[in-house]
Scaffold this active site. Structure first.
Site, short mmCIF file in Angstrom:
data_model
loop_
_atom_site.label_atom_id
_atom_site.label_comp_id
_atom_site.label_asym_id
_atom_site.label_seq_id
_atom_site.Cartn_x
_atom_site.Cartn_y
_atom_site.Cartn_z
N HIS A 1 0.99 5.39 1.47
CA HIS A 1 0.46 6.49 2.28
C HIS A 1 0.86 7.77 1.57
O HIS A 1 2.03 7.95 1.21
CB HIS A 1 1.09 6.49 3.68
CG HIS A 1 0.64 5.36 4.53
ND1 HIS A 1 -0.48 5.42 5.31
CD2 HIS A 1 1.18 4.13 4.73
CE1 HIS A 1 -0.62 4.28 5.95
NE2 HIS A 1 0.37 3.48 5.61
N TYR B 1 3.09 10.61 10.84
CA TYR B 1 2.49 9.27 10.74
C TYR B 1 2.83 8.66 9.38
O TYR B 1 3.28 7.53 9.29
CB TYR B 1 0.98 9.36 10.91
CG TYR B 1 0.26 8.08 10.57
CD1 TYR B 1 0.16 7.05 11.51
CD2 TYR B 1 -0.31 7.88 9.32
CE1 TYR B 1 -0.50 5.87 11.20
CE2 TYR B 1 -0.96 6.71 9.01
CZ TYR B 1 -1.05 5.70 9.95
OH TYR B 1 -1.69 4.54 9.63
N GLN C 1 5.34 5.42 9.12
CA GLN C 1 4.39 4.32 9.18
C GLN C 1 5.07 2.97 8.94
O GLN C 1 4.76 1.99 9.59
CB GLN C 1 3.25 4.52 8.18
CG GLN C 1 2.20 3.45 8.24
CD GLN C 1 1.55 3.33 9.61
OE1 GLN C 1 1.45 4.30 10.33
NE2 GLN C 1 1.09 2.15 9.96
N HIS D 1 0.83 -1.20 0.00
CA HIS D 1 0.00 0.00 0.00
C HIS D 1 0.86 1.26 0.00
O HIS D 1 2.08 1.18 0.15
CB HIS D 1 -0.97 0.01 1.18
CG HIS D 1 -0.31 0.04 2.52
ND1 HIS D 1 0.21 -1.07 3.12
CD2 HIS D 1 -0.09 1.07 3.38
CE1 HIS D 1 0.73 -0.73 4.30
NE2 HIS D 1 0.56 0.55 4.47
#
Length: 112
Positions: A22, A85, A89, A20
């Protein structure tokens, strides 16, 4: 990301992981998030398939590079916290995976 600039957006933070991505982006109010997501997913998929033709032979999500869904949230006063964040992450996920690998009760106490 050239596509973001063309749409009047600014990528603030980006973190690409194995399964994924971010992405923290400043988006002008005239642009819908679904439009931005469609452009980003479409253009990056085309570029990746062009650069790595062997990927076209893999059965990703019905021969699409990206999955259909995405998660979006708005950022207000806590933009610095969200940026941190996104930036860290991957380290946090690695830490959480390591914690799951430890036996119940924490690290071994042998030798004490």
């Amino acid at each position: 990301m050239v596509f973001c600039q063309q749409l009047g957006c600014e990528v603030v933070e980006l973190n690409v992981q194995v399964d994924h991505v971010h992405l923290l982006v400043k988006v002008p109010p005239k642009l819908s998030i679904s439009q931005l997501t469609g452009v980003l997913k479409g253009h990056t998929a085309i570029r990746l398939f062009t650069a790595f033709p062997v990927m076209r032979k893999k059965p990703y999500w019905g021969n699409h590079f990206w999955a259909k869904g995405y998660c979006v949230d708005t950022v207000g006063l806590n933009s610095e916290m969200i940026q941190k964040y996104v930036r860290f992450q991957e380290k946090e996920e690695q830490h959480q995976e390591q914690l799951q690998l430890e036996p119940l009760g924490g690290p071994s106490r042998k030798g004490r």
